[in-house]
Scaffold this active site. Structure first.
Site, short mmCIF file in Angstrom:
data_model
loop_
_atom_site.label_atom_id
_atom_site.label_comp_id
_atom_site.label_asym_id
_atom_site.label_seq_id
_atom_site.Cartn_x
_atom_site.Cartn_y
_atom_site.Cartn_z
N GLY A 243 0.77 -1.23 0.00
CA GLY A 243 0.00 0.00 0.00
C GLY A 243 0.80 1.28 0.00
N GLY A 287 3.62 -3.89 -3.77
CA GLY A 287 3.54 -4.18 -5.21
C GLY A 287 3.92 -2.92 -5.96
NE ARG A 325 -3.44 2.52 -10.88
CZ ARG A 325 -3.35 3.70 -10.32
NH1 ARG A 325 -2.84 4.71 -10.99
NH2 ARG A 325 -3.74 3.90 -9.09
CB CYS A 356 -15.34 2.96 -28.83
SG CYS A 356 -14.61 2.84 -30.43
CD GLU A 357 -16.08 2.95 -22.18
OE1 GLU A 357 -17.04 3.33 -21.50
OE2 GLU A 357 -16.06 1.90 -22.81
N1 LLP Z 1 -1.24 -7.35 -0.57
C1 LLP Z 1 -2.56 -7.50 -0.76
C2 LLP Z 1 -3.28 -8.51 -0.02
C3 LLP Z 1 -3.23 -6.67 -1.66
O1 LLP Z 1 -4.53 -6.81 -1.81
C4 LLP Z 1 -2.50 -5.71 -2.39
C5 LLP Z 1 -3.17 -4.85 -3.36
C6 LLP Z 1 -1.11 -5.61 -2.18
C7 LLP Z 1 -0.52 -6.44 -1.25
C8 LLP Z 1 -0.24 -4.65 -2.92
O2 LLP Z 1 -0.61 -3.34 -2.73
P1 LLP Z 1 0.32 -2.16 -3.31
O3 LLP Z 1 1.60 -2.18 -2.56
O4 LLP Z 1 0.53 -2.44 -4.75
O5 LLP Z 1 -0.46 -0.93 -3.07
N2 LLP Z 1 -5.42 -1.93 -9.24
C9 LLP Z 1 -5.30 -0.93 -8.21
C10 LLP Z 1 -4.59 -1.46 -6.99
C11 LLP Z 1 -5.29 -2.61 -6.35
C12 LLP Z 1 -4.50 -3.13 -5.21
C13 LLP Z 1 -5.16 -4.31 -4.61
N3 LLP Z 1 -4.40 -4.95 -3.63
C14 LLP Z 1 -4.59 0.27 -8.78
O6 LLP Z 1 -4.22 0.25 -9.95
O7 LLP Z 1 -4.41 1.27 -8.07
#
Ligand code: LLP
Length: 432
Positions: A243, A287, A325, A356-357
């Site tokens: 996060g 991530g 996004r 097309c959006e």
């Molecule tokens: N661990 C779990 C259990 C998660 O659900 C997530 C992200 C992460 C780790 C990694 O989070 P990060 O460090 O990447 O923030 N598609 C969305 C983000 C969805 C994240 C969902 N879970 C976007 O593009 O912002």
């Protein structure tokens, strides 16, 4: 955004982006191995080497490809996967099974079987039936599976509501509730085929403030204490999720990892000292923060439409199909003309995609040099959740991905061909 130029071209990790676009075509994702490794090094220095018994698990949903997983493996990091496809990618990358952690709020029996067969290191339980499902598969295979419970810490976060996950009303995690979580814990302790290690939470994504993480750590530590009091059971592992926010535009002021990890570890260590409790392993699951800023997207500009007194649209040869996004979360990006990287910014335009959006707008009102068809637009910070959320809407091909390494560049994902887009389609007999 800071960037380097040479001969008026945007340079990325020692590579001329205009040359990359010519060689590999557009749209193109470009990832810098050097920049990914720099982020990993920061985590190594300020977290892994600083504290005892801690781990980083890369959340592969942000960017899961064979080459990326090799980079992560070489760091000695673990890997978080959430589906058969992400697990399959890990298996194909020969990612060490013991270092894989399986998340997911609705794992199928097939996914659990695949994970247990491969021997993944952890399964993070996220639903009420899951312990029994895992135990049944494990029994059949003669294995014991290490599990954690993903809890819903009920903290509110400052981020887009679509990417906040730790609040009470969430499809993720198990509520910390007398009648829900505690019977699950008892069940896990009493089930021979699972080894209950501890708790997992993920409060949300793209966070610049550490309050939600810290509040959740406190809640997790309270639980650790309660489990000891109630079940005389010691928790061996806590996973604090990911996060950590990144910079998409100048407005974003991301913090170093240590801004989150140091106070979280402080709380853990203080708890262990006060309670005379053996320190559980601490895992984080970033991530986005590992890959976002290492990636850029290159698009060629085609149609230019000036609506006098209103707006000038410049259209690129991709858009929401390679970066959903902006359309999905109103996420903001910035970019430059990669072939005019040193030129003065003289006009305000809106960069739109070709799907097309109406929501297929990549960047609204951006200052650029005089834009002409054929220019190359580079969007910064597209490394996380760009390629991984790409789609074939309008039957547009998924772009190629190139990995750079201090002046070298190699394709790590080929561009999808038109044949590949329809390769699974069949015409039924009754239509022939
Ligand atoms: N661990 C779990 C259990 C998660 O659900 C997530 C992200 C992460 C780790 C990694 O989070 P990060 O460090 O990447 O923030 N598609 C969305 C983000 C969805 C994240 C969902 N879970 C976007 O593009 O912002």
């Amino acid at each position: 955004m800071e960037f380097e130029t040479k001969n008026g071209h945007l340079m990325w990790d020692g590579c001329d982006t205009v040359a990359l676009a010519e060689k590999f075509g557009t749209p193109l994702y470009v990832f810098s191995k050097t920049m990914i490794e720099d982020k990993c090094q920061e985590l190594q220095r300020d977290f892994v080497e600083k504290y005892q018994n801690v781990r980083v698990a890369f959340a592969s949903k942000a960017f899961s490809t064979l080459a990326m997983l090799k980079i992560i493996e070489r760091q000695g990091f673990s890997l978080d996967v959430v589906s058969d496809g992400e697990l399959y990618t890990a298996i194909k990358a020969d990612f060490p099974a013991a270092h894989i952690e399986m998340n997911g709020n609705n794992k199928s029996i097939e996914e659990l079987t695949m994970a247990i067969d491969y021997g993944v290191g952890r399964i993070i339980v996220d639903s009420l039936q899951e312990v029994d499902l895992i135990a049944a598969v494990a029994k059949e295979k003669g294995k014991v599976v290490d599990i954690l419970f993903r809890i819903t810490p009920e903290v509110n976060v400052q981020t887009h509501s679509f990417i906040s996950t730790g609040q009470k009303d969430s499809k993720f995690g198990i509520p910390i509730d007398e009648t829900i979580l505690f019977p699950q814990i008892k069940n896990a302790i009493d089930t021979a085929e699972v080894n209950f290690l501890g708790f997992h939470f993920h409060v949300g994504s793209q966070l610049f403030d550490n309050h939600a993480h810290l509040a959740a750590v406190e809640i997790a530590l309270d639980l650790v204490k309660m489990v000891k009091e109630r079940f005389d059971y010691l928790i061996k592992e806590l996973n604090f999720g990911g996060g950590f926010g990144v910079r998409y535009t100048e407005q974003d002021q991301p913090q170093p990892f240590s801004y989150f990890t140091d106070p979280m570890m402080e709380k853990v260590l203080a708890f262990c000292q006060e309670e005379n409790y053996p320190q559980p392993a601490i895992v984080i699951e970033p991530g986005r923060s590992i890959v976002a800023e290492a990636g850029i997207s290159l698009h060629q500009i085609g149609a230019i439409k000036e609506l006098p007194g209103l707006r000038k649209y410049v259209s690129i040869d991709g858009g929401m199909t390679d970066n959903i996004r902006p359309g999905l979360y109103a996420a903001e990006y910035t970019g430059i003309l990669a072939n005019k990287a040193d030129e003065a910014l003289v006009e305000k335009v809106t960069v739109s995609g070709k799907a097309c959006e109406s929501t297929d707008i990549l960047v609204k009102d951006i200052e650029l040099p005089q834009v002409e068809s054929g220019d190359l637009f580079a969007t910064f910070s597209t490394g996380a959740y760009g390629y991984s959320m790409a789609s074939n809407y309008n039957k547009l091909a998924i772009p190629a991905v190139v990995l750079t390494n201090q002046g070298q560049a190699e394709l790590i994902v080929k561009r999808q061909s038109l044949d590949q887009i329809i390769q699974n389609e069949v015409i039924p007999e009754f239509l022939k």
